[in-house]
Design a protein around this motif. Structure first.
Motif, PDB file in Angstrom:
ATOM      1  N   LEU A  12       0.819  -1.212   0.000  1.00 59.91           N
ATOM      2  CA  LEU A  12       0.000   0.000   0.000  1.00 59.91           C
ATOM      3  C   LEU A  12       0.853   1.263   0.000  1.00 59.91           C
ATOM      4  O   LEU A  12       1.840   1.368   0.721  1.00 59.91           O
ATOM      5  CB  LEU A  12      -0.921  -0.005   1.220  1.00 59.91           C
ATOM      6  CG  LEU A  12      -2.103  -0.985   1.133  1.00 59.91           C
ATOM      7  CD1 LEU A  12      -2.772  -1.122   2.486  1.00 59.91           C
ATOM      8  CD2 LEU A  12      -3.098  -0.548   0.081  1.00 59.91           C
ATOM      9  N   SER A  13       0.454   2.195  -0.823  1.00 61.09           N
ATOM     10  CA  SER A  13       1.155   3.468  -0.948  1.00 61.09           C
ATOM     11  C   SER A  13       0.100   4.584  -0.969  1.00 61.09           C
ATOM     12  O   SER A  13      -1.091   4.304  -1.091  1.00 61.09           O
ATOM     13  CB  SER A  13       2.006   3.478  -2.224  1.00 61.09           C
ATOM     14  OG  SER A  13       1.178   3.364  -3.370  1.00 61.09           O
ATOM     15  N   PRO A  14       0.531   5.851  -0.813  1.00 57.64           N
ATOM     16  CA  PRO A  14       1.913   6.308  -0.687  1.00 57.64           C
ATOM     17  C   PRO A  14       2.477   6.029   0.700  1.00 57.64           C
ATOM     18  O   PRO A  14       1.733   5.732   1.632  1.00 57.64           O
ATOM     19  CB  PRO A  14       1.796   7.813  -0.938  1.00 57.64           C
ATOM     20  CG  PRO A  14       0.413   8.154  -0.463  1.00 57.64           C
ATOM     21  CD  PRO A  14      -0.436   6.975  -0.833  1.00 57.64           C
ATOM     22  N   MET A  15       3.784   6.130   0.817  1.00 55.40           N
ATOM     23  CA  MET A  15       4.425   5.959   2.105  1.00 55.40           C
ATOM     24  C   MET A  15       3.978   7.077   3.042  1.00 55.40           C
ATOM     25  O   MET A  15       3.870   8.229   2.644  1.00 55.40           O
ATOM     26  CB  MET A  15       5.944   5.995   1.926  1.00 55.40           C
ATOM     27  CG  MET A  15       6.716   5.568   3.171  1.00 55.40           C
ATOM     28  SD  MET A  15       6.649   3.788   3.438  1.00 55.40           S
ATOM     29  CE  MET A  15       7.827   3.238   2.203  1.00 55.40           C
ATOM     30  N   PRO A  16       3.686   6.746   4.297  1.00 57.31           N
ATOM     31  CA  PRO A  16       3.287   7.798   5.235  1.00 57.31           C
ATOM     32  C   PRO A  16       4.453   8.732   5.537  1.00 57.31           C
ATOM     33  O   PRO A  16       5.599   8.458   5.182  1.00 57.31           O
ATOM     34  CB  PRO A  16       2.890   7.003   6.482  1.00 57.31           C
ATOM     35  CG  PRO A  16       3.681   5.735   6.390  1.00 57.31           C
ATOM     36  CD  PRO A  16       3.743   5.422   4.914  1.00 57.31           C
ATOM     37  N   PRO A  74       3.509   1.315  12.104  1.00 64.00           N
ATOM     38  CA  PRO A  74       2.159   1.218  12.689  1.00 64.00           C
ATOM     39  C   PRO A  74       1.072   1.825  11.810  1.00 64.00           C
ATOM     40  O   PRO A  74      -0.015   1.245  11.673  1.00 64.00           O
ATOM     41  CB  PRO A  74       2.307   1.976  14.017  1.00 64.00           C
ATOM     42  CG  PRO A  74       3.746   1.778  14.391  1.00 64.00           C
ATOM     43  CD  PRO A  74       4.504   1.805  13.086  1.00 64.00           C
ATOM     44  N   PHE A  75       1.351   2.985  11.199  1.00 64.61           N
ATOM     45  CA  PHE A  75       0.351   3.599  10.323  1.00 64.61           C
ATOM     46  C   PHE A  75       0.064   2.703   9.121  1.00 64.61           C
ATOM     47  O   PHE A  75      -1.094   2.583   8.691  1.00 64.61           O
ATOM     48  CB  PHE A  75       0.837   4.970   9.835  1.00 64.61           C
ATOM     49  CG  PHE A  75      -0.047   5.580   8.787  1.00 64.61           C
ATOM     50  CD1 PHE A  75      -1.191   6.288   9.152  1.00 64.61           C
ATOM     51  CD2 PHE A  75       0.228   5.432   7.431  1.00 64.61           C
ATOM     52  CE1 PHE A  75      -2.031   6.836   8.182  1.00 64.61           C
ATOM     53  CE2 PHE A  75      -0.604   5.971   6.467  1.00 64.61           C
ATOM     54  CZ  PHE A  75      -1.740   6.678   6.846  1.00 64.61           C
ATOM     55  N   GLU A  76       1.092   2.070   8.572  1.00 60.19           N
ATOM     56  CA  GLU A  76       0.892   1.183   7.424  1.00 60.19           C
ATOM     57  C   GLU A  76       0.027  -0.021   7.798  1.00 60.19           C
ATOM     58  O   GLU A  76      -0.829  -0.452   7.024  1.00 60.19           O
ATOM     59  CB  GLU A  76       2.232   0.689   6.902  1.00 60.19           C
ATOM     60  CG  GLU A  76       3.098   1.717   6.215  1.00 60.19           C
ATOM     61  CD  GLU A  76       4.325   1.046   5.633  1.00 60.19           C
ATOM     62  OE1 GLU A  76       4.347   0.841   4.418  1.00 60.19           O
ATOM     63  OE2 GLU A  76       5.245   0.704   6.402  1.00 60.19           O
ATOM     64  N   ILE A  77       0.275  -0.584   8.966  1.00 59.04           N
ATOM     65  CA  ILE A  77      -0.494  -1.738   9.420  1.00 59.04           C
ATOM     66  C   ILE A  77      -1.959  -1.356   9.610  1.00 59.04           C
ATOM     67  O   ILE A  77      -2.871  -2.085   9.200  1.00 59.04           O
ATOM     68  CB  ILE A  77       0.120  -2.303  10.715  1.00 59.04           C
ATOM     69  CG1 ILE A  77       1.483  -2.940  10.406  1.00 59.04           C
ATOM     70  CG2 ILE A  77      -0.816  -3.330  11.359  1.00 59.04           C
ATOM     71  CD1 ILE A  77       2.274  -3.352  11.627  1.00 59.04           C
ATOM     72  N   GLU A  78      -2.196  -0.194  10.200  1.00 63.46           N
ATOM     73  CA  GLU A  78      -3.572   0.277  10.385  1.00 63.46           C
ATOM     74  C   GLU A  78      -4.240   0.516   9.032  1.00 63.46           C
ATOM     75  O   GLU A  78      -5.404   0.142   8.824  1.00 63.46           O
ATOM     76  CB  GLU A  78      -3.558   1.563  11.211  1.00 63.46           C
ATOM     77  CG  GLU A  78      -4.934   2.134  11.482  1.00 63.46           C
ATOM     78  CD  GLU A  78      -4.878   3.407  12.295  1.00 63.46           C
ATOM     79  OE1 GLU A  78      -5.908   4.108  12.370  1.00 63.46           O
ATOM     80  OE2 GLU A  78      -3.801   3.720  12.858  1.00 63.46           O
ATOM     81  N   ARG A  79      -3.523   1.115   8.108  1.00 64.30           N
ATOM     82  CA  ARG A  79      -4.084   1.371   6.775  1.00 64.30           C
ATOM     83  C   ARG A  79      -4.396   0.059   6.054  1.00 64.30           C
ATOM     84  O   ARG A  79      -5.413  -0.049   5.352  1.00 64.30           O
ATOM     85  CB  ARG A  79      -3.096   2.210   5.953  1.00 64.30           C
ATOM     86  CG  ARG A  79      -3.577   2.536   4.549  1.00 64.30           C
ATOM     87  CD  ARG A  79      -2.649   3.521   3.856  1.00 64.30           C
ATOM     88  NE  ARG A  79      -1.298   2.984   3.707  1.00 64.30           N
ATOM     89  CZ  ARG A  79      -0.273   3.676   3.194  1.00 64.30           C
ATOM     90  NH1 ARG A  79      -0.453   4.931   2.813  1.00 64.30           N
ATOM     91  NH2 ARG A  79       0.913   3.126   3.079  1.00 64.30           N
ATOM     92  N   ALA A  80      -3.533  -0.946   6.231  1.00 60.33           N
ATOM     93  CA  ALA A  80      -3.786  -2.244   5.611  1.00 60.33           C
ATOM     94  C   ALA A  80      -5.045  -2.889   6.174  1.00 60.33           C
ATOM     95  O   ALA A  80      -5.803  -3.542   5.443  1.00 60.33           O
ATOM     96  CB  ALA A  80      -2.584  -3.160   5.812  1.00 60.33           C
ATOM     97  N   GLY A  81      -5.291  -2.719   7.461  1.00 63.96           N
ATOM     98  CA  GLY A  81      -6.527  -3.227   8.046  1.00 63.96           C
ATOM     99  C   GLY A  81      -7.745  -2.573   7.423  1.00 63.96           C
ATOM    100  O   GLY A  81      -8.751  -3.239   7.128  1.00 63.96           O
ATOM    101  N   ASP A  82      -7.680  -1.265   7.213  1.00 63.53           N
ATOM    102  CA  ASP A  82      -8.781  -0.558   6.554  1.00 63.53           C
ATOM    103  C   ASP A  82      -8.980  -1.076   5.129  1.00 63.53           C
ATOM    104  O   ASP A  82     -10.119  -1.234   4.658  1.00 63.53           O
ATOM    105  CB  ASP A  82      -8.503   0.942   6.525  1.00 63.53           C
ATOM    106  CG  ASP A  82      -8.516   1.570   7.913  1.00 63.53           C
ATOM    107  OD1 ASP A  82      -9.122   0.982   8.827  1.00 63.53           O
ATOM    108  OD2 ASP A  82      -7.910   2.652   8.068  1.00 63.53           O
TER     109      ASP A  82
END
Length: 296
Positions: A12-16, A74-82
């Motif tokens: 998932l992108s873009p990078m935070p 952590p933000f990437e993991i949360e975004r992946a859950g969404d």
């Protein structure tokens, strides 16, 4: 008849927004790789188009073979859950984690907590992997090869305890007459092994399949579409990889974004299974059916 969609390497992108304190250890080299090479090859627009096309197929179940994130921040993991929740309900979607989801120690545990039921199913001995999802005559068996590694390494691991559980599950599901589809992020076949990004324990994985059988093995990791076979108990078992779901159309590193759709049904005492590959070509901007083949 059951339809099974397979998608992988979401990245998932873009990078935070990255803070200097986030770039410790392996995340520093991973961030530099993203900025220098990957950010132009993996993008959210391509992914969104591919997923919309795949959702239009109304598959009965969707298998995601890992690498939801890039650095497992952590933000990437949360975004992946969404993203998973937007993809479909957890009873119709299952994930096996990739090396980027376990990029640093503790990341996979965070993902398991955030992604919840997408990383769960029936298990043995109270262990997280392999877990099983049953949909009609289909048994999805999700393994994990995801482990944190040193910088410049992307290997996976498949060890004896997980192998023993997989062996028991394959026998149980086989005796019950299910079409057993095994998910693992790293390819298990000998042709795709490499010291820096292969699967440690690939021989052990193949030994389990040879002794107990399976109908299909699905993987990601290579960012390439591929079809191989490994020995099974009664017949050769197809091992099918799919290109990265976010790989840009016209990129130069990977195959363009694709997904596979399987149609599975009983045929007497055996099975009929066909696979269609959908995705982008290197030239053009449309998603097309690139291939159709009979698996069984």
């Amino acid at each position: 008849m059951i339809t099974l969609a397979h998608i992988s390497d979401i990245h998932l992108s873009p990078m935070p927004a990255i803070r200097p304190r986030d770039l410790v250890g392996k995340r520093l080299t991973g961030f530099l790789n993203w900025k220098l090479k990957r950010h132009g090859e993996l993008n959210s627009e391509t992914l969104a188009q591919l997923v919309a096309h795949m959702q239009g197929q109304n598959a009965d179940f969707t298998a995601v073979t890992g690498d939801m994130t890039n650095l497992a921040l952590p933000f990437e993991i949360e975004r992946a859950g969404d993203w998973l929740r937007a993809l479909g309900a957890s009873d119709k979607v299952a994930v096996c984690p990739g090396n980027h989801d376990a990029y640093v120690p503790g990341a996979l545990a965070t993902a398991q907590e955030d992604w919840g039921d997408y990383l769960k199913g029936e298990t043995l001995e109270g262990e997280a992997f392999p877990f099983v999802r049953r949909v009609g005559d289909l048994a999805i068996i999700s393994c994990s090869s995801a482990v944190p590694t040193a910088p410049f390494m992307a290997i996976g691991r498949f060890e004896e305890k997980q192998a023993a559980r997989l062996a028991r599950i394959l026998k149980l599901m086989g005796d019950a007459g299910y079409f057993r589809t095994v998910l693992i992020h790293h390819p298990p076949n000998a042709e795709l092994q490499h010291p820096s990004f292969g699967l440690k324990g690939h021989r052990l994985f193949r030994q389990v399949i040879a002794e107990h059988g399976a109908e299909l093995v699905l993987h990601g990791h290579t960012h390439r579409s591929s079809i191989h076979h490994i020995p099974g108990k009664d017949h050769e078992v197809p091992v099918i990889g799919v290109a990265a779901a976010s790989a840009a159309k016209g990129g130069t590193i990977d195959d363009p974004a694709r997904y596979n759709l399987f149609r599975i049904e009983r045929a007497g005492e055996g099975w009929q299974c066909t696979m269609r590959e959908f995705g982008f070509q290197r030239l053009g901007s449309e998603i097309v059916m690139r291939m159709q083949m009979r698996i069984y």
